[in-house]
Design a protein around this motif. Structure first.
Motif, PDB file in Angstrom:
ATOM      1  N   SER A 281      -4.196  14.853   8.082  1.00 43.66           N
ATOM      2  CA  SER A 281      -3.614  14.625   6.678  1.00 43.66           C
ATOM      3  C   SER A 281      -2.676  14.208   5.976  1.00 43.66           C
ATOM      4  CB  SER A 281      -3.049  16.397   6.072  1.00 43.66           C
ATOM      5  OG  SER A 281      -1.823  16.257   6.464  1.00 43.66           O
ATOM      6  N   VAL A 282      -2.908  13.733   4.750  1.00 48.23           N
ATOM      7  CA  VAL A 282      -2.485  12.393   4.395  1.00 48.23           C
ATOM      8  C   VAL A 282      -0.775  13.336   4.979  1.00 48.23           C
ATOM      9  CG1 VAL A 282      -1.537  11.723   1.982  1.00 48.23           C
ATOM     10  CG2 VAL A 282      -3.997  11.692   2.314  1.00 48.23           C
ATOM     11  N   SER A 283      -0.518  13.827   4.467  1.00 53.31           N
ATOM     12  CA  SER A 283       0.870  14.286   4.970  1.00 53.31           C
ATOM     13  C   SER A 283       1.575  14.105   6.286  1.00 53.31           C
ATOM     14  CB  SER A 283       1.107  16.179   4.656  1.00 53.31           C
ATOM     15  OG  SER A 283       2.667  16.317   4.955  1.00 53.31           O
ATOM     16  N   GLU A 284       0.418  14.269   6.939  1.00 55.19           N
ATOM     17  CA  GLU A 284       0.759  13.930   8.542  1.00 55.19           C
ATOM     18  C   GLU A 284       0.850  12.485   8.847  1.00 55.19           C
ATOM     19  OE1 GLU A 284      -1.074  17.180  11.425  1.00 55.19           O
ATOM     20  OE2 GLU A 284      -2.521  16.668   9.988  1.00 55.19           O
ATOM     21  N   ARG A 285      -0.272  11.250   7.801  1.00 52.13           N
ATOM     22  CA  ARG A 285       0.070  10.290   8.218  1.00 52.13           C
ATOM     23  C   ARG A 285       0.773   9.692   8.049  1.00 52.13           C
ATOM     24  NH1 ARG A 285      -6.218   9.304   6.678  1.00 52.13           N
ATOM     25  NH2 ARG A 285      -7.329  10.948   8.210  1.00 52.13           N
ATOM     26  N   PHE A 286       1.130  10.230   6.584  1.00 55.33           N
ATOM     27  CA  PHE A 286       2.851   9.728   5.931  1.00 55.33           C
ATOM     28  C   PHE A 286       3.997   9.943   6.848  1.00 55.33           C
ATOM     29  CE2 PHE A 286       5.323  10.101   1.140  1.00 55.33           C
ATOM     30  CZ  PHE A 286       5.568   9.592   1.953  1.00 55.33           C
ATOM     31  N   THR A 287       3.846  10.538   7.550  1.00 51.91           N
ATOM     32  CA  THR A 287       5.164  10.737   8.415  1.00 51.91           C
ATOM     33  C   THR A 287       5.138  10.046   9.727  1.00 51.91           C
ATOM     34  OG1 THR A 287       5.217  12.963   8.404  1.00 51.91           O
ATOM     35  CG2 THR A 287       5.776  11.822  10.382  1.00 51.91           C
ATOM     36  N   LEU A 288       3.952   9.874  10.256  1.00 48.40           N
ATOM     37  CA  LEU A 288       3.143   8.013  10.654  1.00 48.40           C
ATOM     38  C   LEU A 288       3.982   7.258  10.339  1.00 48.40           C
ATOM     39  CD1 LEU A 288      -0.092   9.064  12.336  1.00 48.40           C
ATOM     40  CD2 LEU A 288       1.881   9.610  12.944  1.00 48.40           C
ATOM     41  N   CYS A 289       3.409   6.549   9.434  1.00 47.20           N
ATOM     42  CA  CYS A 289       3.638   5.731   8.802  1.00 47.20           C
ATOM     43  C   CYS A 289       5.359   5.598   8.457  1.00 47.20           C
ATOM     44  CB  CYS A 289       3.018   5.490   7.164  1.00 47.20           C
ATOM     45  SG  CYS A 289       1.095   4.847   8.042  1.00 47.20           S
ATOM     46  N   ASN A 290       5.787   6.282   7.708  1.00 50.38           N
ATOM     47  CA  ASN A 290       7.271   6.401   7.391  1.00 50.38           C
ATOM     48  C   ASN A 290       8.201   6.164   8.977  1.00 50.38           C
ATOM     49  OD1 ASN A 290       9.415   8.703   7.640  1.00 50.38           O
ATOM     50  ND2 ASN A 290       9.378   7.637   5.185  1.00 50.38           N
ATOM     51  N   LEU A 291       7.916   6.590   9.649  1.00 53.21           N
ATOM     52  CA  LEU A 291       9.010   6.749  11.116  1.00 53.21           C
ATOM     53  C   LEU A 291       8.083   5.471  11.319  1.00 53.21           C
ATOM     54  CD1 LEU A 291       9.604  10.165  12.152  1.00 53.21           C
ATOM     55  CD2 LEU A 291      10.912   8.345  12.215  1.00 53.21           C
ATOM     56  N   SER A 292       7.082   4.943  11.242  1.00 53.43           N
ATOM     57  CA  SER A 292       6.562   3.070  11.952  1.00 53.43           C
ATOM     58  C   SER A 292       7.846   2.257  11.761  1.00 53.43           C
ATOM     59  CB  SER A 292       5.136   2.827  11.509  1.00 53.43           C
ATOM     60  OG  SER A 292       4.801   4.194  11.778  1.00 53.43           O
ATOM     61  N   MET A 293       9.213   2.206  10.233  1.00 57.29           N
ATOM     62  CA  MET A 293       9.762   1.400  10.343  1.00 57.29           C
ATOM     63  C   MET A 293      10.507   1.503  11.283  1.00 57.29           C
ATOM     64  SD  MET A 293      13.020   1.188   8.858  1.00 57.29           S
ATOM     65  CE  MET A 293      13.421  -0.826   9.060  1.00 57.29           C
ATOM     66  N   GLU A 294      11.283   2.547  12.030  1.00 54.99           N
ATOM     67  CA  GLU A 294      11.770   2.722  13.195  1.00 54.99           C
ATOM     68  C   GLU A 294      11.862   2.262  14.512  1.00 54.99           C
ATOM     69  OE1 GLU A 294      14.715   4.081  12.074  1.00 54.99           O
ATOM     70  OE2 GLU A 294      14.262   4.268  10.370  1.00 54.99           O
ATOM     71  N   MET A 295      10.284   1.233  14.516  1.00 53.31           N
ATOM     72  CA  MET A 295       9.995   0.767  15.515  1.00 53.31           C
ATOM     73  C   MET A 295       9.783  -0.843  14.906  1.00 53.31           C
ATOM     74  SD  MET A 295       6.199   2.728  17.046  1.00 53.31           S
ATOM     75  CE  MET A 295       5.001   2.592  15.409  1.00 53.31           C
ATOM     76  N   GLY A 296      10.491  -0.630  14.095  1.00 51.40           N
ATOM     77  CA  GLY A 296      10.193  -2.621  13.324  1.00 51.40           C
ATOM     78  C   GLY A 296       9.561  -2.926  12.361  1.00 51.40           C
ATOM     79  N   ALA A 297       8.530  -1.938  12.020  1.00 50.04           N
ATOM     80  CA  ALA A 297       7.417  -2.583  11.703  1.00 50.04           C
ATOM     81  C   ALA A 297       7.772  -2.921  10.121  1.00 50.04           C
ATOM     82  CB  ALA A 297       6.380  -1.033  11.422  1.00 50.04           C
ATOM     83  N   LYS A 298       6.543  -3.956   9.800  1.00 52.55           N
ATOM     84  CA  LYS A 298       6.756  -4.426   8.412  1.00 52.55           C
ATOM     85  C   LYS A 298       5.953  -3.945   7.506  1.00 52.55           C
ATOM     86  CE  LYS A 298       7.827  -7.763   5.503  1.00 52.55           C
ATOM     87  NZ  LYS A 298       9.133  -8.122   4.536  1.00 52.55           N
ATOM     88  N   PHE A 299       4.438  -3.165   8.087  1.00 48.65           N
ATOM     89  CA  PHE A 299       3.660  -2.464   7.410  1.00 48.65           C
ATOM     90  C   PHE A 299       3.430  -1.491   8.561  1.00 48.65           C
ATOM     91  CE2 PHE A 299       3.009  -6.704   5.367  1.00 48.65           C
ATOM     92  CZ  PHE A 299       3.462  -6.632   4.566  1.00 48.65           C
ATOM     93  N   ALA A 300       2.329  -0.229   8.190  1.00 48.61           N
ATOM     94  CA  ALA A 300       1.900   0.593   8.756  1.00 48.61           C
ATOM     95  C   ALA A 300       1.556   1.395   8.330  1.00 48.61           C
ATOM     96  CB  ALA A 300       3.319   1.667   9.342  1.00 48.61           C
TER      97      ALA A 300
END
Length: 542
Positions: A328-347
């Motif tokens: 879902s969009v909510s689950e994808r939100f979780t993916l993109c949100n935490l991507s920053m924690e591995m240094g991502a500029k964008f997710a």
């Protein structure tokens, strides 16, 4: 006969598509009469999405499988085949687009030796980051490493807008560049926990009135990132910047979004421009059906544990695979949100039917999604199979210190926090409420519930989730960031342990530097609250 309102007619059209079927659903209304109602209410005829030859060829060369390629567009196996046939794409690809690298979850914990080999840039075709930034810069194409000067579609600040305002006034500009593109929700210290915060909030309220910034959300509305998504302030193919590191969350809708500093935001408010360095991109493919008791939070924690907190440093991460297409969009939100924690500029999760359906439910604004070229080359490519994944827990004091639940269950905790921009949405509350229904929280546990926004709070109240939490012995707090940043509402004392659905567990993050924070899914949070120790949710999830 009661004539349906425009909103009702739009919902019927989204569900039944044709005037004939809408009429049947309304109890036998003639097709011509439904068409007349549409025209009177300025509603066009429903049309199926049209896919270009480039899109179909791209997916066919990526997957070589009608079922998987069709899933990306939200159409059936036969539906995708018809599009291939239309464009005469009948031959099986000789080689799939991605040379995928696989991680086994059945005991392999290290990275493949071949993972992350740099690719020759001379053969590079454009990724989402390159194409979107090129569009914003007014260029046909741009190269990785290039500096572009762009005007974002959205500039978001929260409580730290007070600092941005101070910097903006020092610049000497009297008016912000575009008040309609600035969004300011107050969420981090809401309501104000100190006189200093109250003074900052007062200055922000005065500034938004003076500058006629309409998109201001005072303390009642909730967490900034969820507010941005709910209110459709960002759309597919757009660029957003925000004075919060987890601004990467908006990639759940196919947008590019990243965090910036207060000084940068002040300059943007004054000039309408910001420079960005075009990042390299990483392709992460997630395959397999998530097992019972495993959720998007477990998936992204596992990935961070494998790639480390520097694994995507200043990279744009694109997520693909059958697991992602079903999220879902909510689950994808979780993916993109935490991507920053591995240094991502964008997710970013590329736009598809799931995002389209969600957006249709909240807005009628027009947008133009952007996709990577079919022959785009990524700096690194990884594939994860989550079929055998077990619930994951990030242990103190780093987000990449991730262990399976089997290795940490039994650790006593003092507090459980369910909420935050990472996991404070309705589906998260639903998971926890199902587990807590008819049960009691351990007498030595403090459980805090923070719905991400006012909207979610009201939805959870209507569905009875809040009553379930209260009956179980939890404390429900107002929508906001709460204890996540250690400012108020649940600060930890020295020696205390907390299991939270938040996104960071650095030393001192939630209070005392001698406290300990564990990160996990809402299911783990609920089971831990019941048992008083970190517990495996699979024994509770049916």
């Amino acid at each position: 006969m009661k004539i349906p309102r425009k909103e009702e007619l739009l919902k019927l059209q989204a569900k039944y598509r044709t005037d004939k079927r809408i009429g049947e659903a309304l109890g036998g209304v003639p097709e011509y009469l439904v068409a007349y109602w549409r025209r009177k209410k300025n509603i066009g005829r429903y049309s199926l999405p049209k896919y270009s030859k480039e899109q179909i060829k791209d997916l066919w060369e990526r997957y070589g499988n009608d079922t998987k390629a069709g899933a990306e567009l939200g159409i059936s196996k036969s539906g995708f085949y018809k599009w291939r046939k239309l464009y005469n794409l009948l031959e099986k690809p000789k080689a799939l687009k991605f040379q995928q690298l696989e991680f086994s979850l059945a005991g392999q914990t290290g990275l493949s030796k071949s993972a992350g080999i740099p690719v020759n840039q001379s053969s590079r075709k454009s990724t989402i980051a390159q194409k979107l930034l090129a569009k914003k810069a007014g260029k046909a194409e741009i190269l990785v490493g290039e500096i572009v000067n762009v005007e974002p579609d959205l500039a978001m600040s929260h409580d730290n807008a007070g600092l941005v305002i101070k910097q903006f006034k020092q610049i000497g500009q009297s008016q912000v560049w575009n008040p309609h593109r600035i969004v300011i929700p107050l969420d981090h210290r809401a309501p104000a926990e100190s006189e200093k915060t109250a003074t900052a909030h007062k200055s922000i309220r005065g500034f938004v009135r003076e500058q006629k910034i309409k998109n201001f959300y005072d303390i009642k509305e909730g967490i900034c990132h969820q507010v941005v998504i709910e209110k459709a302030h960002i759309l597919p193919g757009e660029l957003a910047v925000g004075t919060d590191s987890h601004t990467t969350s908006y990639g759940c809708l196919g947008a590019l979004s990243t965090g910036i500093g207060a000084t940068e935001m002040a300059a943007l408010w004054a000039t309408g421009r910001i420079w960005l360095k075009v990042p390299d991109s990483i392709n992460i493919i997630i395959q397999g059906k998530m097992p019972k008791g495993v959720y998007a939070k477990d998936v992204i924690l596992y990935i961070i544990g494998q790639l480390t907190v520097e694994g995507a440093s200043y990279k744009s991460v694109e997520y693909y695979g059958e697991t992602v297409t079903k999220m879902s969009v909510s689950e994808r939100f979780t993916l993109c949100n935490l991507s920053m924690e591995m240094g991502a500029k964008f997710a970013v999760v590329p736009f598809d039917r799931i995002a389209r359906k969600y957006l249709f439910s909240i807005t009628r604004q027009k947008y133009e999604p952007i996709f990577s070229d079919r022959d785009a080359v990524f700096e690194k490519e990884y594939e994860f199979d989550v079929s055998n994944l077990e619930p994951q827990v990030a242990c103190p004091h780093n987000v990449d210190n991730v262990k399976p639940i089997s290795e940490v269950k039994g650790i006593k905790v003092d507090q459980v926090v369910l909420g935050s921009c990472t996991n404070g949405r309705l589906d998260d509350l639903k998971v926890a409420a199902k587990i807590l229904k008819g049960k009691k929280i351990h007498p030595e546990i403090r459980m805090l519930i923070l719905p991400a926004t006012r909207t979610i709070y009201l939805q959870a109240m209507k569905k009875g989730y809040l009553k379930t939490f209260l009956d179980a012995g939890a404390v429900i707090l107002n929508p906001g960031c709460g204890p996540c940043l250690g400012a108020h509402e649940g600060i930890l004392a020295a020696g205390e342990r907390c299991l939270a659905t938040t996104n960071r567990n650095f030393k001192g993050r939630m209070g005392s530097p001698e406290s300990f924070v564990y990160l996990a899914s809402p299911a783990v949070a609920a089971t831990t609250a019941i048992k008083g120790e970190i517990a495996d949710p699979r024994e509770f999830v049916k």
